[in-house]
Design an enzyme around this catalytic site. Sequence first.
Site, PDB file in Angstrom:
ATOM      1  N   TRP A 127      17.873 -14.825  43.378  1.00 32.94           N
ATOM      2  CA  TRP A 127      19.014 -15.075  44.265  1.00 32.94           C
ATOM      3  C   TRP A 127      19.549 -16.476  43.937  1.00 32.94           C
ATOM      4  CZ3 TRP A 127      18.849 -17.603  49.548  1.00 32.94           C
ATOM      5  CH2 TRP A 127      20.045 -17.392  50.245  1.00 32.94           C
ATOM      6  N   ASP A 208       9.531 -14.583  49.560  1.00 32.93           N
ATOM      7  CA  ASP A 208      10.805 -14.410  50.249  1.00 32.93           C
ATOM      8  C   ASP A 208      10.910 -12.926  50.586  1.00 32.93           C
ATOM      9  OD1 ASP A 208      13.386 -14.302  51.140  1.00 32.93           O
ATOM     10  OD2 ASP A 208      14.297 -15.225  49.374  1.00 32.93           O
ATOM     11  N   ALA A 210      13.250 -10.603  52.598  1.00 30.58           N
ATOM     12  CA  ALA A 210      14.528 -10.545  53.324  1.00 30.58           C
ATOM     13  C   ALA A 210      14.993  -9.113  53.555  1.00 30.58           C
ATOM     14  CB  ALA A 210      15.599 -11.315  52.548  1.00 30.58           C
ATOM     15  N   LYS A 243      19.084  -8.558  57.685  1.00 32.45           N
ATOM     16  CA  LYS A 243      19.414  -7.232  57.158  1.00 32.45           C
ATOM     17  C   LYS A 243      18.747  -6.131  57.977  1.00 32.45           C
ATOM     18  CE  LYS A 243      20.427 -10.117  53.825  1.00 32.45           C
ATOM     19  NZ  LYS A 243      21.442 -10.443  52.881  1.00 32.45           N
TER      20      LYS A 243
HETATM   21  C1  LMR Z   1      23.213 -11.685  49.123  1.00 31.28           C
HETATM   22  O1  LMR Z   1      22.408 -11.964  48.217  1.00 31.28           O
HETATM   23  O2  LMR Z   1      24.297 -11.114  48.909  1.00 31.28           O
HETATM   24  C2  LMR Z   1      22.865 -12.021  50.533  1.00 31.28           C
HETATM   25  O3  LMR Z   1      21.591 -12.552  50.610  1.00 31.28           O
HETATM   26  C3  LMR Z   1      23.889 -12.855  51.186  1.00 31.28           C
HETATM   27  C4  LMR Z   1      23.884 -14.264  50.729  1.00 31.28           C
HETATM   28  O4  LMR Z   1      23.770 -15.139  51.594  1.00 31.28           O
HETATM   29  O5  LMR Z   1      24.020 -14.524  49.530  1.00 31.28           O
END
Ligand code: LMR
Length: 394
Positions: A127, A208, A210, A243
């Site tokens: 991410w 992590d 999520a 989520k």
């Molecule tokens: C994403 O990866 O799209 C989500 O976790 C939203 C974000 O905050 O980036």
Amino acid sequence: MFEHLKPQAADKILMLMQTFREDPRPAKIDLGVGVYKDPTGLTPVMRAVKAAEKQIWETQNTKTYTGLAGDPAYADAMIDLVLGGAVARERIAAVATPGGTGAIRQALELIRLAAPQATVWLSNPTWPNHPSIIRYLGMRMAEYRYFDEATRGVDFAGLMSDLANVAAGDVVLLHGCCHNPTGANLTADQWSEVMALLKARGAVPLVDIAYQGFGDGLAADAEATRMIAAAAGECLIAASCSKNFGIYRERTGLLMAVTRDGSETALAQANLAFLNRQNYSFPPDHGARIVTTILTDPALRADWEAELDEVRATMLGLRRHLADELRRLTNSDRFDFIAHHRGMFSRIGASPEQVEQMRAEFGIYMVSDSRMNIAGLNADSVPILARAITSVGV
Ligand code: LMR
């Protein structure tokens, strides 16, 4: 003073959200930011969330401060949801945080306080906000291989070979389930091998998590995290409720620090409370209260789990549908990985130019690394996407 500010690179996921909003084409398809959408394109407020909010509105008689760590009942409920008793409660320090991002940020700040020289290892890819926060905090960072571009699965040999270089005391960030951005995940056996390696190297896992409930189920998605928490002497776990409870804007997360034997829990807890105080004082409470209300009320919890099951089934159905459609169009099983991936995302392996072509010609928006949000699809848009994928030559 403001003239000394430097321009900041925009987050590519959030930038895409903006470009999509500005696109006037009515048939545009948003597969960008990770937000669940039902088949009508709406990100619904879950039934149990509505009911919990009503209950809170009717019974809450004060909005005075909670504690610096948030409401202890929230931490207890979330620890149970994520860890399911895998670790004795006295070994866990925990604080409520503004969302999963807040938990990641506080985890990194705690690491910086305890071990400022530690290198934080990230999967490549990960991410984008992970490296961004680490860089901002001035911490050391390294990458381990994760994704096999050829199979669109996990490059397990590459991952193990890179993690063999981790030094004692380094931190390894792992996606507990539903890897973002690839959608490719480790098997239970591979998780055990990773954990054995990290233990042998003396590394500290930072998990992590999520998307618990978005892959194979609430318990199944937490399995790796539970195994890590039980096996690692020490670890950190950043959980998000954005989520699985659909409460994105309420900013509801929890950071857990699992200590070796419980003797350091109070110290870790005090440091986490200190970090909350420095950064924003008391964490937001509304989302946390919704979550606690749902998790501690059997009827609300059952309804939430049922709706989460529906959400997961919808995403799995879309995966199957898209993989079948691509099988038909390409007369091959090249895209079957889409059905094997789990969570909201799949990285389909298109080049940035092909991603751009899909946006320009078909109004289909995905992140430039070809991460697409499966939940942005519906029965009508799946065939359109499949045609776009093949027509740009992925
Ligand atoms: C994403 O990866 O799209 C989500 O976790 C939203 C974000 O905050 O980036």
